[in-house]
Design a protein around this motif. Structure first.
Motif, PDB file in Angstrom:
ATOM      1  N   UNK A  17       0.834  -1.186   0.000  1.00  0.00           N
ATOM      2  CA  UNK A  17       0.000   0.000   0.000  1.00  0.00           C
ATOM      3  C   UNK A  17       0.877   1.248   0.000  1.00  0.00           C
ATOM      4  N   UNK A  18       0.251   2.379  -0.306  1.00  0.00           N
ATOM      5  CA  UNK A  18       0.955   3.654  -0.373  1.00  0.00           C
ATOM      6  C   UNK A  18       0.601   4.513   0.822  1.00  0.00           C
ATOM      7  N   UNK A  19       1.618   5.090   1.453  1.00  0.00           N
ATOM      8  CA  UNK A  19       1.406   6.087   2.497  1.00  0.00           C
ATOM      9  C   UNK A  19       1.425   7.458   1.837  1.00  0.00           C
ATOM     10  N   UNK A  20       0.318   8.184   1.977  1.00  0.00           N
ATOM     11  CA  UNK A  20       0.158   9.425   1.220  1.00  0.00           C
ATOM     12  C   UNK A  20       0.016  10.652   2.118  1.00  0.00           C
ATOM     13  N   UNK A  21       0.404  11.783   1.561  1.00  0.00           N
ATOM     14  CA  UNK A  21       0.191  13.100   2.159  1.00  0.00           C
ATOM     15  C   UNK A  21      -0.430  13.981   1.087  1.00  0.00           C
ATOM     16  N   UNK A  22      -1.361  14.860   1.496  1.00  0.00           N
ATOM     17  CA  UNK A  22      -1.960  15.812   0.567  1.00  0.00           C
ATOM     18  C   UNK A  22      -1.677  17.234   1.043  1.00  0.00           C
ATOM     19  N   UNK A  23      -1.244  18.080   0.111  1.00  0.00           N
ATOM     20  CA  UNK A  23      -0.953  19.481   0.425  1.00  0.00           C
ATOM     21  C   UNK A  23      -1.744  20.355  -0.544  1.00  0.00           C
ATOM     22  N   UNK A  36      -5.639   0.159  -1.136  1.00  0.00           N
ATOM     23  CA  UNK A  36      -4.171   0.096  -1.198  1.00  0.00           C
ATOM     24  C   UNK A  36      -3.500   1.414  -0.799  1.00  0.00           C
ATOM     25  N   UNK A  37      -4.298   2.388  -0.408  1.00  0.00           N
ATOM     26  CA  UNK A  37      -3.757   3.713  -0.105  1.00  0.00           C
ATOM     27  C   UNK A  37      -4.184   4.142   1.296  1.00  0.00           C
ATOM     28  N   UNK A  38      -3.245   4.762   2.024  1.00  0.00           N
ATOM     29  CA  UNK A  38      -3.534   5.290   3.357  1.00  0.00           C
ATOM     30  C   UNK A  38      -3.095   6.746   3.416  1.00  0.00           C
ATOM     31  N   UNK A  39      -4.023   7.635   3.721  1.00  0.00           N
ATOM     32  CA  UNK A  39      -3.707   9.048   3.876  1.00  0.00           C
ATOM     33  C   UNK A  39      -3.243   9.282   5.306  1.00  0.00           C
ATOM     34  N   UNK A  85      -9.428   8.733  -1.463  1.00  0.00           N
ATOM     35  CA  UNK A  85      -8.454   7.766  -0.946  1.00  0.00           C
ATOM     36  C   UNK A  85      -9.142   6.718  -0.073  1.00  0.00           C
ATOM     37  N   UNK A  86     -10.157   7.114   0.670  1.00  0.00           N
ATOM     38  CA  UNK A  86     -10.866   6.171   1.538  1.00  0.00           C
ATOM     39  C   UNK A  86     -11.551   5.057   0.743  1.00  0.00           C
ATOM     40  N   UNK A  87     -11.724   5.252  -0.559  1.00  0.00           N
ATOM     41  CA  UNK A  87     -12.376   4.253  -1.422  1.00  0.00           C
ATOM     42  C   UNK A  87     -11.367   3.297  -2.071  1.00  0.00           C
ATOM     43  N   UNK A  88     -10.083   3.529  -1.815  1.00  0.00           N
ATOM     44  CA  UNK A  88      -9.047   2.692  -2.435  1.00  0.00           C
ATOM     45  C   UNK A  88      -8.245   2.013  -1.322  1.00  0.00           C
ATOM     46  N   UNK A 117       8.559   8.966   6.602  1.00  0.00           N
ATOM     47  CA  UNK A 117       8.485   8.139   5.392  1.00  0.00           C
ATOM     48  C   UNK A 117       7.142   8.306   4.673  1.00  0.00           C
ATOM     49  N   UNK A 118       7.188   8.772   3.458  1.00  0.00           N
ATOM     50  CA  UNK A 118       5.992   9.009   2.647  1.00  0.00           C
ATOM     51  C   UNK A 118       6.244   8.443   1.251  1.00  0.00           C
ATOM     52  N   UNK A 119       5.269   7.715   0.719  1.00  0.00           N
ATOM     53  CA  UNK A 119       5.402   7.154  -0.630  1.00  0.00           C
ATOM     54  C   UNK A 119       4.940   8.127  -1.706  1.00  0.00           C
ATOM     55  N   UNK A 120       3.843   8.839  -1.415  1.00  0.00           N
ATOM     56  CA  UNK A 120       3.183   9.624  -2.461  1.00  0.00           C
ATOM     57  C   UNK A 120       2.634  10.921  -1.871  1.00  0.00           C
ATOM     58  N   UNK A 121       2.795  12.014  -2.628  1.00  0.00           N
ATOM     59  CA  UNK A 121       2.271  13.312  -2.207  1.00  0.00           C
ATOM     60  C   UNK A 121       1.332  13.851  -3.287  1.00  0.00           C
ATOM     61  N   UNK A 122       0.114  14.219  -2.867  1.00  0.00           N
ATOM     62  CA  UNK A 122      -0.786  14.981  -3.722  1.00  0.00           C
ATOM     63  C   UNK A 122      -0.482  16.448  -3.460  1.00  0.00           C
TER      64      UNK A 122
END
Length: 231
Positions: free
Chosen positions: A2-8, A27-30, A22-25, A48-53
């Motif tokens: 899964x991906x650990x995500x941050x949104x800015x 494999x992803x955790x915000x 994100x709550x509907x997917x 540690x962050x995998x993906x940033x919006x």
């Protein structure tokens, strides 16, 4: 996986929409959201962050400039209401570029593209972890797991391969020959008598390299080469 995500994003409604998508997917955790770009960048550089919006058009700093300034480089999906910023986003090797208002189908495609990239990188790391060579020693072929090599030492017509928590292995060959068998840039020659795994370098001082278990000299003729890949 899964991906650990941050949104800015400086727009609270945009962050709310990203969170809902994100709550509907599964494999992803915000793991966090930020309306302030500087606070978001500080968080990413220490967590540690995998993906940033990342919204591009923000008041304190643009998303493009923020991405360039990050010390750690997670995957980035740019979000913006302005088409003219697309080139800047892809120039930074962004995973994707989402134009607001973002629909869920387009959002999920970007997410799964990021997941594919993470799987691909993970497969490469796994292959490197399992990499090995064979050397001839004591009338038989010995399998050497590369990640277990501490360093390799020249002993006249032999090389002495120092293995983590194991007895060193002697093989009749030159340092030049065994270096040809090892992957570059993971292994480098630092002296006429030594090859080291770059990943095990802990510090360099006064023409000496501190590895995990030993301190080795840097040869004068190798010093400039060492500087090119170490600094």
């Amino acid at each position: 996986m899964f991906l650990k995500c941050v949104a800015i994003d400086d727009e609270p409604l945009a962050l709310k929409l990203i969170s809902a998508y994100i709550s509907r997917i599964p494999e992803v955790k915000l793991i966090n959201t930020f309306e302030d770009a500087i606070s978001g960048a500080e968080y990413i550089n220490h967590t540690p962050v995998d993906l940033v919006f990342l919204d591009i058009n923000m008041p304190d700093i643009s998303g493009v400039d923020l991405a360039r300034a990050l010390k750690k480089k997670p995957m980035i999906i740019f979000t913006t209401a302005h088409k003219q910023f697309a080139f800047d986003g892809f120039e930074l090797d962004a995973v994707d570029y989402l134009l607001k208002p973002i629909d869920f189908e387009r959002f999920s495609k970007a997410i799964y593209k990021a997941l594919d990239i993470k799987r691909y990188k993970s497969d490469i790391v796994s292959a490197e972890e399992d990499a090995f060579i064979y050397v001839h020693s004591e009338y038989r072929m010995i399998k050497i797991i590369l990640k277990q090599i501490e360093y390799i030492e020249s002993m006249e017509d032999y090389v002495k391969i120092h293995i983590h928590n194991e007895k060193p292995i002697l093989s009749l060959m030159t340092l030049k020959k065994i270096l040809e068998m090892l992957p570059d840039p993971q292994f480098k020659r630092i002296h006429r008598s030594y090859i080291i795994p770059v990943s095990k370098v802990r510090s360099v001082q006064n023409k000496k390299i501190q590895l995990e278990t030993v301190v080795l000299p840097i040869g004068d003729s190798y010093l400039e080469n060492v500087k090119t890949w170490l600094y």
